[in-house]
Design an enzyme around this catalytic site. Sequence first.
Site, PDB file in Angstrom:
ATOM      1  N   SER A  80       0.866  -1.188   0.000  1.00  0.00           N
ATOM      2  CA  SER A  80       0.000   0.000   0.000  1.00  0.00           C
ATOM      3  C   SER A  80       0.895   1.228   0.000  1.00  0.00           C
ATOM      4  O   SER A  80       2.092   1.122   0.328  1.00  0.00           O
ATOM      5  CB  SER A  80      -0.844   0.010   1.277  1.00  0.00           C
ATOM      6  OG  SER A  80      -1.478   1.256   1.465  1.00  0.00           O
ATOM      7  N   TYR A 101      -1.705   0.127  10.887  1.00  0.00           N
ATOM      8  CA  TYR A 101      -1.716  -0.315   9.487  1.00  0.00           C
ATOM      9  C   TYR A 101      -0.413   0.054   8.776  1.00  0.00           C
ATOM     10  O   TYR A 101       0.181  -0.779   8.084  1.00  0.00           O
ATOM     11  CB  TYR A 101      -2.923   0.293   8.769  1.00  0.00           C
ATOM     12  CG  TYR A 101      -3.109  -0.157   7.342  1.00  0.00           C
ATOM     13  CD1 TYR A 101      -3.242  -1.511   7.022  1.00  0.00           C
ATOM     14  CD2 TYR A 101      -3.170   0.767   6.296  1.00  0.00           C
ATOM     15  CE1 TYR A 101      -3.426  -1.926   5.704  1.00  0.00           C
ATOM     16  CE2 TYR A 101      -3.361   0.361   4.981  1.00  0.00           C
ATOM     17  CZ  TYR A 101      -3.484  -0.987   4.683  1.00  0.00           C
ATOM     18  OH  TYR A 101      -3.670  -1.396   3.382  1.00  0.00           O
TER      19      TYR A 101
HETATM   20  P1  NAP Z   1     -11.260  -6.393   0.947  1.00  0.00           P
HETATM   21  O1  NAP Z   1     -12.256  -6.121  -0.117  1.00  0.00           O
HETATM   22  O2  NAP Z   1     -11.646  -6.205   2.376  1.00  0.00           O
HETATM   23  O3  NAP Z   1     -10.653  -7.856   0.745  1.00  0.00           O
HETATM   24  C1  NAP Z   1      -9.791  -8.429   1.672  1.00  0.00           C
HETATM   25  C2  NAP Z   1      -9.591  -9.887   1.312  1.00  0.00           C
HETATM   26  O4  NAP Z   1      -8.619 -10.458   2.218  1.00  0.00           O
HETATM   27  C3  NAP Z   1     -10.855 -10.682   1.426  1.00  0.00           C
HETATM   28  O5  NAP Z   1     -10.955 -11.576   0.340  1.00  0.00           O
HETATM   29  C4  NAP Z   1     -10.661 -11.464   2.732  1.00  0.00           C
HETATM   30  O6  NAP Z   1     -11.329 -12.713   2.613  1.00  0.00           O
HETATM   31  C5  NAP Z   1      -9.164 -11.661   2.724  1.00  0.00           C
HETATM   32  N1  NAP Z   1      -8.607 -11.940   4.040  1.00  0.00           N
HETATM   33  C6  NAP Z   1      -8.644 -11.167   5.153  1.00  0.00           C
HETATM   34  N2  NAP Z   1      -8.055 -11.807   6.185  1.00  0.00           N
HETATM   35  C7  NAP Z   1      -7.641 -13.006   5.707  1.00  0.00           C
HETATM   36  C8  NAP Z   1      -6.989 -14.120   6.285  1.00  0.00           C
HETATM   37  N3  NAP Z   1      -6.648 -14.139   7.577  1.00  0.00           N
HETATM   38  N4  NAP Z   1      -6.704 -15.191   5.509  1.00  0.00           N
HETATM   39  C9  NAP Z   1      -7.048 -15.202   4.203  1.00  0.00           C
HETATM   40  N5  NAP Z   1      -7.687 -14.189   3.602  1.00  0.00           N
HETATM   41  C10 NAP Z   1      -7.978 -13.107   4.342  1.00  0.00           C
HETATM   42  O7  NAP Z   1      -9.983  -5.417   0.775  1.00  0.00           O
HETATM   43  P2  NAP Z   1      -9.009  -5.104  -0.471  1.00  0.00           P
HETATM   44  O8  NAP Z   1      -8.996  -3.640  -0.627  1.00  0.00           O
HETATM   45  O9  NAP Z   1      -9.317  -5.952  -1.633  1.00  0.00           O
HETATM   46  O10 NAP Z   1      -7.611  -5.508   0.183  1.00  0.00           O
HETATM   47  C11 NAP Z   1      -6.698  -6.412  -0.398  1.00  0.00           C
HETATM   48  C12 NAP Z   1      -5.282  -5.982  -0.062  1.00  0.00           C
HETATM   49  O11 NAP Z   1      -5.018  -4.703  -0.634  1.00  0.00           O
HETATM   50  C13 NAP Z   1      -4.991  -5.836   1.438  1.00  0.00           C
HETATM   51  O12 NAP Z   1      -3.711  -6.341   1.716  1.00  0.00           O
HETATM   52  C14 NAP Z   1      -5.024  -4.325   1.650  1.00  0.00           C
HETATM   53  O13 NAP Z   1      -4.249  -3.934   2.750  1.00  0.00           O
HETATM   54  C15 NAP Z   1      -4.445  -3.850   0.338  1.00  0.00           C
HETATM   55  N6  NAP Z   1      -4.740  -2.465  -0.028  1.00  0.00           N
HETATM   56  C16 NAP Z   1      -6.022  -2.012  -0.109  1.00  0.00           C
HETATM   57  C17 NAP Z   1      -6.251  -0.674  -0.451  1.00  0.00           C
HETATM   58  C18 NAP Z   1      -7.632  -0.090  -0.538  1.00  0.00           C
HETATM   59  O14 NAP Z   1      -7.769   1.150  -0.527  1.00  0.00           O
HETATM   60  N7  NAP Z   1      -8.678  -0.878  -0.657  1.00  0.00           N
HETATM   61  C19 NAP Z   1      -5.176   0.174  -0.714  1.00  0.00           C
HETATM   62  C20 NAP Z   1      -3.880  -0.338  -0.635  1.00  0.00           C
HETATM   63  C21 NAP Z   1      -3.677  -1.651  -0.306  1.00  0.00           C
HETATM   64  P3  NAP Z   1     -12.019 -13.537   3.825  1.00  0.00           P
HETATM   65  O15 NAP Z   1     -12.600 -12.513   4.757  1.00  0.00           O
HETATM   66  O16 NAP Z   1     -13.023 -14.375   3.112  1.00  0.00           O
HETATM   67  O17 NAP Z   1     -10.904 -14.332   4.429  1.00  0.00           O
END
Ligand code: NAP
Length: 244
Positions: free
Chosen positions: A131, A144
């Site tokens: 991120s 975070y």
């Molecule tokens: P999201 O829509 O909340 O998706 C998160 C995913 O991670 C879900 O599929 C969840 O699935 C899975 N997850 C959470 N805990 C887990 C665990 N213990 N084991 C296996 N799977 C797990 O969020 P997203 O934005 O797509 O985030 C994905 C990545 O991108 C993260 O690392 C986040 O920090 C990063 N990111 C996001 C943003 C943003 O603005 N959205 C920006 C920069 C980086 P289950 O709950 O089914 O396990």
Amino acid sequence: MDKRVAVVTGASAGIGAATATALAGAGFEVVLGARRLDRLRRVADSVGGRALELDVTSQESVDAFSAALGRVDVLVNNAGGALGLDRVDEADLDRWRWMFEANVLGTLRMTKALLPALLESGDGHVVTITSIAAVEVYDGGAGYTAAKHAQSALHRTLRGELLGEPVRFTEVLPGMVETEFSLTRFDGDTARAEAVYQGIDPLTAADVAEVVAFAVTRPAHVNLDQIVMKPRAQASATRAHREK
Ligand code: NAP
């Protein structure tokens, strides 16, 4: 030749689900991991992939997941997220622990488990979704940002430690992406989560997925080390232009 195999963690929603879709579209056989198996299966079915239950915070779960795999060419360390926006003097240790478990130790467990297969493939590739929180800090974000800084340090260290081996390392550092990320961060508070994206055209999960697919489809000698991507209207973690 058999299809190349890509493993995507956290593939039941958001960036992970979109990445599984993009990689299937790019010709990979995709293995999807996450905790919510019903949602995971729906995504897997839509892309002709394989859904396997995975909790990256549990070594037992990572071991069972890894044991069910054969060939692995690409690992996308995507599972993770944020909990809360608490100042350091009000930090909740359990929330910090979860953020480190999911983002940092989750990436460590998965990478350690799959490295032998990735090397065996002759052209392995590890993509880690960190991120802009891996290179910036902001008030209330320490749990975070500290976890994302650590996850990035782990990922970049591997680039040096495995120099000379047939494996590539790409870190993708997104800014604001509209997913369930903020809903999770704010404990299901929809109004608070929606406010994050108000007046701005955020990145979509598909925007990030397209970049991951681009990185892993370059020729074997090309390593895209770090890719920072943000919406046009976002200059930093704390500075964005919002339309009224
Ligand atoms: P999201 O829509 O909340 O998706 C998160 C995913 O991670 C879900 O599929 C969840 O699935 C899975 N997850 C959470 N805990 C887990 C665990 N213990 N084991 C296996 N799977 C797990 O969020 P997203 O934005 O797509 O985030 C994905 C990545 O991108 C993260 O690392 C986040 O920090 C990063 N990111 C996001 C943003 C943003 O603005 N959205 C920006 C920069 C980086 P289950 O709950 O089914 O396990």
